[in-house]
Design an enzyme around this catalytic site. Structure first.
Site, mmCIF file in Angstrom:
data_model
loop_
_atom_site.group_PDB
_atom_site.id
_atom_site.type_symbol
_atom_site.label_atom_id
_atom_site.label_comp_id
_atom_site.label_asym_id
_atom_site.label_seq_id
_atom_site.Cartn_x
_atom_site.Cartn_y
_atom_site.Cartn_z
ATOM 1 N N ILE A 142 0.864 -1.181 0.000
ATOM 2 C CA ILE A 142 0.000 0.000 0.000
ATOM 3 C C ILE A 142 0.908 1.241 0.000
ATOM 4 C CG2 ILE A 142 -1.791 1.234 1.311
ATOM 5 C CD1 ILE A 142 -2.415 -1.539 2.641
ATOM 6 N N LYS A 162 2.206 2.508 -7.011
ATOM 7 C CA LYS A 162 1.605 1.819 -8.167
ATOM 8 C C LYS A 162 0.865 2.804 -9.084
ATOM 9 C CE LYS A 162 -0.686 -1.059 -5.564
ATOM 10 N NZ LYS A 162 -0.192 -0.540 -4.274
ATOM 11 N N GLU A 205 -3.454 -2.931 -11.996
ATOM 12 C CA GLU A 205 -2.981 -2.743 -10.634
ATOM 13 C C GLU A 205 -3.387 -3.948 -9.800
ATOM 14 O OE1 GLU A 205 -3.281 0.679 -7.122
ATOM 15 O OE2 GLU A 205 -4.571 0.811 -8.865
#
Ligand code: 8LK
Length: 229
Positions: free
Chosen positions: A26, A30, A100
């Site tokens: 996290i 990305k 993703e």
């Protein structure tokens, strides 16, 4: 959308299109990576369906999961698995698809983390695992390359504090450390499951400018020859 081939459901007539999954913790960067490649052209970029996870018919299973993972982990992860499956089997709109994360990280990272940290009851884990095994046995979801944005959990924690997605304010460093370890086991140490795609590791602790430069440098390794230049 799907047809049957040798007992497996496959996407129709799209064997020659390349599918690249961008993986990482996290706040590993990305989105920045996907934005960079979305500007190149002739690449279909699919971001995580987070808006769906935050609003299904007026409910927010993502927020519920962070507030009470034992109660709501199965609810969120069942829906994550469905939405990722939908992404994997949907018709590809360009010669290259970049997505993703994947149905694989859903299982090997996030479901695994809930279970191993004692926050998901064993019966919930068993149900999700049966679903996952059915899907991967019966539906073809080819991936040509996994790009792993490798970060330190500390960097992600710093970035998260700046990002301020409401649900993520409760994420402690330890959670990011667990996710990091599971990614390392899956993509580096390879102790989680047999990998069906090659992995390209990109160190991703640096600032935005450095990262954009690094994507430029790695462009030929990430994209198929028709797109590299
Ligand atoms: O990535 C957006 C947010 O959703 C982040 O807070 C982590 C969470 N998440 C999750 O709980 N389970 C997931 C994913 C993200 C992605 C997959 C595949 N499974």
């Amino acid at each position: 959308m799907l047809s049957s081939s040798q007992g497996k459901l496959v996407r129709n007539g799209e064997d020659k299109k390349a599918v690249i999954c961008i993986e990482g913790n996290i706040a590993s960067g990305k989105t920045t990576c996907l934005e960079y490649f979305s500007k190149i052209g002739n690449i279909e970029v699919l971001t995580e369906p987070v808006s769906k996870w935050r609003n299904i018919r007026g409910h927010n299973p993502l927020g519920l999961m962070y507030q009470d993972p034992t109660r709501w982990g199965l609810t969120l992860q069942t829906y994550v698995q469905l939405t990722m499956l939908d992404r994997h089997v949907s018709a590809i709109a360009a010669p290259v698809r970049m997505m993703e994360r994947s149905i694989f990280s859903a299982k090997y990272i996030f479901v695994e983390n809930l279970y191993r940290s004692g926050k998901m009851p064993e019966v919930d884990y068993a149900v999700l695992t049966e679903w996952f095994e059915w899907i991967t046995t019966n539906i073809s979801m080819p991936v040509d390359l996994i790009v792993y944005l490798q970060t330190s959990p500390q960097t992600c924690h710093e970035r998260l504090k700046k990002r301020c997605r409401e649900e993520e304010k409760v994420i402690p460093l330890e959670y990011l450390e667990s996710i990091h370890q599971l990614y390392e086991d899956w993509l580096i140490n390879r102790t989680t499951s047999p990998l069906s795609a090659p992995v390209l590791v990109i160190p991703a602790d640096d600032n935005l400018e450095e990262m954009l430069h690094r994507y430029e440098e790695n462009r030929d390794k990430i994209l198929p020859p028709s797109h590299a230049s």
